[in-house]
Design a protein around this motif. Structure first.
Motif, PDB file in Angstrom:
ATOM      1  N   VAL A 163       6.658   6.818   5.145  1.00 41.46           N
ATOM      2  CA  VAL A 163       6.609   5.366   5.376  1.00 41.46           C
ATOM      3  C   VAL A 163       6.705   4.621   4.045  1.00 41.46           C
ATOM      4  O   VAL A 163       6.440   5.196   2.981  1.00 41.46           O
ATOM      5  CB  VAL A 163       5.309   4.945   6.122  1.00 41.46           C
ATOM      6  CG1 VAL A 163       5.231   5.603   7.492  1.00 41.46           C
ATOM      7  CG2 VAL A 163       4.062   5.247   5.297  1.00 41.46           C
ATOM      8  N   ASP A 164       7.053   3.340   4.110  1.00 42.80           N
ATOM      9  CA  ASP A 164       7.188   2.558   2.875  1.00 42.80           C
ATOM     10  C   ASP A 164       6.086   1.497   2.764  1.00 42.80           C
ATOM     11  O   ASP A 164       6.267   0.461   2.148  1.00 42.80           O
ATOM     12  CB  ASP A 164       8.578   1.915   2.793  1.00 42.80           C
ATOM     13  CG  ASP A 164       8.886   1.077   4.021  1.00 42.80           C
ATOM     14  OD1 ASP A 164       7.992   0.961   4.904  1.00 42.80           O
ATOM     15  OD2 ASP A 164      10.000   0.542   4.123  1.00 42.80           O
ATOM     16  N   VAL A 165       4.940   1.773   3.380  1.00 37.46           N
ATOM     17  CA  VAL A 165       3.781   0.888   3.242  1.00 37.46           C
ATOM     18  C   VAL A 165       2.671   1.689   2.554  1.00 37.46           C
ATOM     19  O   VAL A 165       2.734   2.919   2.503  1.00 37.46           O
ATOM     20  CB  VAL A 165       3.279   0.373   4.625  1.00 37.46           C
ATOM     21  CG1 VAL A 165       4.392  -0.367   5.362  1.00 37.46           C
ATOM     22  CG2 VAL A 165       2.717   1.509   5.465  1.00 37.46           C
ATOM     23  N   ILE A 170      -0.507  -1.136   6.853  1.00 36.12           N
ATOM     24  CA  ILE A 170      -1.159  -0.084   6.068  1.00 36.12           C
ATOM     25  C   ILE A 170      -1.454   1.078   7.010  1.00 36.12           C
ATOM     26  O   ILE A 170      -1.945   0.866   8.121  1.00 36.12           O
ATOM     27  CB  ILE A 170      -2.490  -0.588   5.457  1.00 36.12           C
ATOM     28  CG1 ILE A 170      -2.214  -1.682   4.416  1.00 36.12           C
ATOM     29  CG2 ILE A 170      -3.306   0.546   4.860  1.00 36.12           C
ATOM     30  CD1 ILE A 170      -3.470  -2.380   3.921  1.00 36.12           C
ATOM     31  N   VAL A 171      -1.143   2.303   6.560  1.00 32.28           N
ATOM     32  CA  VAL A 171      -1.443   3.476   7.391  1.00 32.28           C
ATOM     33  C   VAL A 171      -2.652   4.210   6.817  1.00 32.28           C
ATOM     34  O   VAL A 171      -2.713   4.443   5.607  1.00 32.28           O
ATOM     35  CB  VAL A 171      -0.233   4.429   7.468  1.00 32.28           C
ATOM     36  CG1 VAL A 171      -0.598   5.720   8.184  1.00 32.28           C
ATOM     37  CG2 VAL A 171       0.933   3.748   8.183  1.00 32.28           C
ATOM     38  N   VAL A 172      -3.597   4.523   7.675  1.00 29.72           N
ATOM     39  CA  VAL A 172      -4.724   5.363   7.288  1.00 29.72           C
ATOM     40  C   VAL A 172      -4.398   6.788   7.755  1.00 29.72           C
ATOM     41  O   VAL A 172      -4.362   7.058   8.952  1.00 29.72           O
ATOM     42  CB  VAL A 172      -6.040   4.883   7.938  1.00 29.72           C
ATOM     43  CG1 VAL A 172      -7.204   5.765   7.500  1.00 29.72           C
ATOM     44  CG2 VAL A 172      -6.314   3.420   7.591  1.00 29.72           C
ATOM     45  N   ALA A 173      -4.114   7.674   6.797  1.00 26.08           N
ATOM     46  CA  ALA A 173      -3.769   9.067   7.116  1.00 26.08           C
ATOM     47  C   ALA A 173      -5.068   9.827   7.327  1.00 26.08           C
ATOM     48  O   ALA A 173      -5.789  10.116   6.367  1.00 26.08           O
ATOM     49  CB  ALA A 173      -2.957   9.680   5.980  1.00 26.08           C
ATOM     50  N   GLU A 232       2.654  13.857   3.253  1.00 24.68           N
ATOM     51  CA  GLU A 232       3.673  13.801   4.306  1.00 24.68           C
ATOM     52  C   GLU A 232       3.833  12.361   4.813  1.00 24.68           C
ATOM     53  O   GLU A 232       4.948  11.881   4.994  1.00 24.68           O
ATOM     54  CB  GLU A 232       3.257  14.731   5.449  1.00 24.68           C
ATOM     55  CG  GLU A 232       4.339  15.013   6.444  1.00 24.68           C
ATOM     56  CD  GLU A 232       4.017  16.261   7.275  1.00 24.68           C
ATOM     57  OE1 GLU A 232       4.626  17.304   7.023  1.00 24.68           O
ATOM     58  OE2 GLU A 232       3.160  16.190   8.175  1.00 24.68           O
ATOM     59  N   ILE A 233       2.711  11.693   5.025  1.00 20.01           N
ATOM     60  CA  ILE A 233       2.776  10.300   5.498  1.00 20.01           C
ATOM     61  C   ILE A 233       3.249   9.371   4.380  1.00 20.01           C
ATOM     62  O   ILE A 233       4.059   8.472   4.611  1.00 20.01           O
ATOM     63  CB  ILE A 233       1.418   9.872   6.103  1.00 20.01           C
ATOM     64  CG1 ILE A 233       1.219  10.604   7.443  1.00 20.01           C
ATOM     65  CG2 ILE A 233       1.351   8.357   6.288  1.00 20.01           C
ATOM     66  CD1 ILE A 233      -0.003  10.183   8.239  1.00 20.01           C
ATOM     67  N   VAL A 234       2.789   9.609   3.156  1.00 23.51           N
ATOM     68  CA  VAL A 234       3.248   8.792   2.019  1.00 23.51           C
ATOM     69  C   VAL A 234       4.778   8.847   1.915  1.00 23.51           C
ATOM     70  O   VAL A 234       5.439   7.829   1.688  1.00 23.51           O
ATOM     71  CB  VAL A 234       2.585   9.272   0.703  1.00 23.51           C
ATOM     72  CG1 VAL A 234       3.290   8.689  -0.518  1.00 23.51           C
ATOM     73  CG2 VAL A 234       1.104   8.908   0.701  1.00 23.51           C
ATOM     74  N   ASP A 235       5.332  10.052   2.128  1.00 25.47           N
ATOM     75  CA  ASP A 235       6.789  10.203   2.022  1.00 25.47           C
ATOM     76  C   ASP A 235       7.521   9.625   3.232  1.00 25.47           C
ATOM     77  O   ASP A 235       8.714   9.342   3.161  1.00 25.47           O
ATOM     78  CB  ASP A 235       7.161  11.689   1.885  1.00 25.47           C
ATOM     79  CG  ASP A 235       6.718  12.265   0.539  1.00 25.47           C
ATOM     80  OD1 ASP A 235       6.379  11.489  -0.363  1.00 25.47           O
ATOM     81  OD2 ASP A 235       6.716  13.506   0.399  1.00 25.47           O
TER      82      ASP A 235
END
Lengths: 364, 364
Positions: free
Chosen positions: B209-211, B181-184, B204-207
């Motif tokens: 990565v696929d997590v 999981i990424v916390v932007a 930008e981060i949602v696009d």
């Protein structure tokens, strides 16, 4: 997507598009938004008059607005020659030396311009006078609330006034002065901008004033437009995002600028005083970086800084070198990756906005 | 409001609450979110173990997580005494002189602490080892991707790993390392933060990565949570906003800090290296301002800077003077204007989130 501002302005979508290009502004209005033409580049009122006449002929009767650059308090005033005397020689030397180091050729003898005088109060006033002779629907001011008599002048013509704000207290002051719409300009926005990011700034301003608020900064997709409206804005104010439209290329044959914008990521901007003397977000290039090197002078106050760099900007533009361009743009530049017509940009915004609302609705 | 993360973690609302207080963390979990306890302050693993045992007893069986501070690359290591030798005398003199000028009294002879050692790799590793002996549901790392073997260790226990990212390329690297999981974390966030604001960073981060992505920075209302989800996040990561809860007051009897936070506006923060050596957003006070005066030294790299200011932080806390507090907090501090229980904060977030979706739906 319809908000109160759609009815008020007779527009289909609450998308306000600020641009220095009449081709872009007219295309935004034709696409159902409100094109807002930046006037700061017009030193000669007659030139603005001619361009607004062109707008009248190319907007299919759709509404449009203008944007001026006018501080509420009248700043240092004078002719370009008077002001030139206030620029220290050391600053001129730094600019000349830097351009040489960056490999930017000098101008031909006859190419020196007067610089951009739209930052001067008297010139900005002439922009208002000229614009009010045209069927404009909005006067926006990039530096916040214009002087009260200018607001009254607009209101006498039935034209609402919008003002940019980077803090809630500024927004309140603008409204107290008679401003009708506040543009909440977040840290991530291009051009003159404050330190508070849109996520925090927009609801703060919405809660602080009782007029409609437009969200500016970081909007280049339907998700971002939906976020702006979620935050309480009545519409989006987009500036940077039109710089990579086909119509901008038509208006400003500055392929080096578009090339630099297309290549830039969201980290490739910097908030700096080197463009006008007030903090503004620009594309980060070898030119902006030179001003943050040890030994570089502090930028001068507005309007002197822009006069100082006016010739440099011309030289940079003519050099055609993307690595030195001097261009206001927001962090959204990371999403500006192809040249497209304004109509396509608008329809993508609306489609993704709608998809976003559908997605959100399913979370309930 | 339900996203994929609700099912994954067995929580009612996709609200992840980072906090150094076990009282706050437990209350967030009890209120249906995921409380995430910051471990950096625990120099002694046994102390963390005791606090996690307390969490186990006070979360009513609801899930919770922990947050460690662990760079992917192992940095300067050593005991506090080894590291102390690396701190220049001029820096120590500046801190002492500044505290005197700010009227912050010295500590009693026996009150000197070891500083916060949780920044050290070995200590952060001990936090992971201890936490995995408890029924935690998430390990988050404030400095991005932890080393691969730590991620593997967590995965062997079936525990997902979250990592903070301030740029899309960092997020991609974290996911390549095995992060789940990424916390932007946007520019407006408190603590360690980058330069890209949430409005631009989250999509930008949602696009990229696929997590699932959590949005951090600028969230303290249902409108902001709705905006985060509109931007594509699967939930919100809130840190600052819990600092003015009743439970935080219970855990950290630092009324000067809460007093300073309650009084601050959204402009009263600063992004600076003075807290840890890496850029972090803090409350702007006379202490942070002293570090930007002419003649102030450059902050030291992590972990030296935090050791340098460890005693100063103790002195500041004991002084009880709100005008000098040293406290990480985001721009959302402008919305933190009263002390309230966590449960009330959560129910207000959810209510306004729902109102926002209803309002947006009417715009279609």
């Amino acid at each position: 997507m319809r908000t109160e501002l759609c009815d008020r302005f007779g527009i289909e979508h609450p998308v306000f598009g600020f641009t220095p290009s009449e081709h872009v502004a007219a295309a935004i209005s034709r696409a159902g938004g409100l094109g807002v033409l930046g006037c700061v580049r017009f030193n000669d009122p007659a030139e603005l008059d001619a361009v607004l006449t062109w707008m009248d002929e190319h907007t299919d009767g759709k509404p449009y607005g203008v944007d001026v650059v006018m501080p509420a308090k009248i700043p240092t005033e004078g002719t370009a020659i008077d002001l030139d005397a206030l620029i220290p020689a050391g600053h001129r030397d730094f600019v000349e030396r830097t351009l040489q180091e960056l490999g930017v050729p000098p101008l031909d003898e006859d190419a020196h311009g007067a610089g951009v005088l739209g930052w001067l109060h008297s010139v900005a006033r002439s922009h208002v006078d000229v614009a009010l002779q045209h069927p404009i629907k909005l006067i926006a001011n990039a530096l916040g609330s214009p002087p009260r008599d200018v607001i009254e002048q607009a209101h006498e013509h039935g034209i609402p006034v919008a003002a940019l704000a980077g803090k809630a207290e500024h927004a309140q002051r603008h409204v107290a002065n008679g401003v009708d719409i506040v543009v909440a300009q977040g840290y991530e926005a291009g051009g003159h901008t404050g330190e508070i990011a849109s996520m925090v700034l927009v609801p703060e301003i919405v809660d602080a004033v009782d007029v409609p608020v437009l969200a500016a900064g970081g909007i280049g997709s339907g998700r971002q437009l939906a976020a702006a409206l979620a935050l309480g804005a009545s519409g989006g104010w987009l500036g940077s995002y039109w710089l990579t439209t086909a119509e901008y290329a038509e208006s400003v044959p500055a392929s080096a600028t578009q090339q630099a914008l297309l290549a830039a990521g969201s980290s490739d901007t910097v908030r700096t005083r080197v463009y006008t003397g007030k903090p503004a977000r620009l594309l980060k290039t070898r030119w902006t970086e030179a001003w943050s090197q040890p030994g570089a002078p502090e930028p001068l106050p507005m309007p002197l800084q822009n006069l100082l760099v006016a010739d440099a900007h011309q030289r940079i533009t003519r050099s055609g070198d993307p690595s030195v361009v001097s261009m206001p743009v927001g962090q959204i530049v990371g999403r500006m990756n192809e040249i497209r017509p304004v109509a396509d940009v608008m329809s993508d915004l609306l489609r993704e906005f709608d998809e976003t609302l559908t997605r959100l609705d399913k979370l309930r």
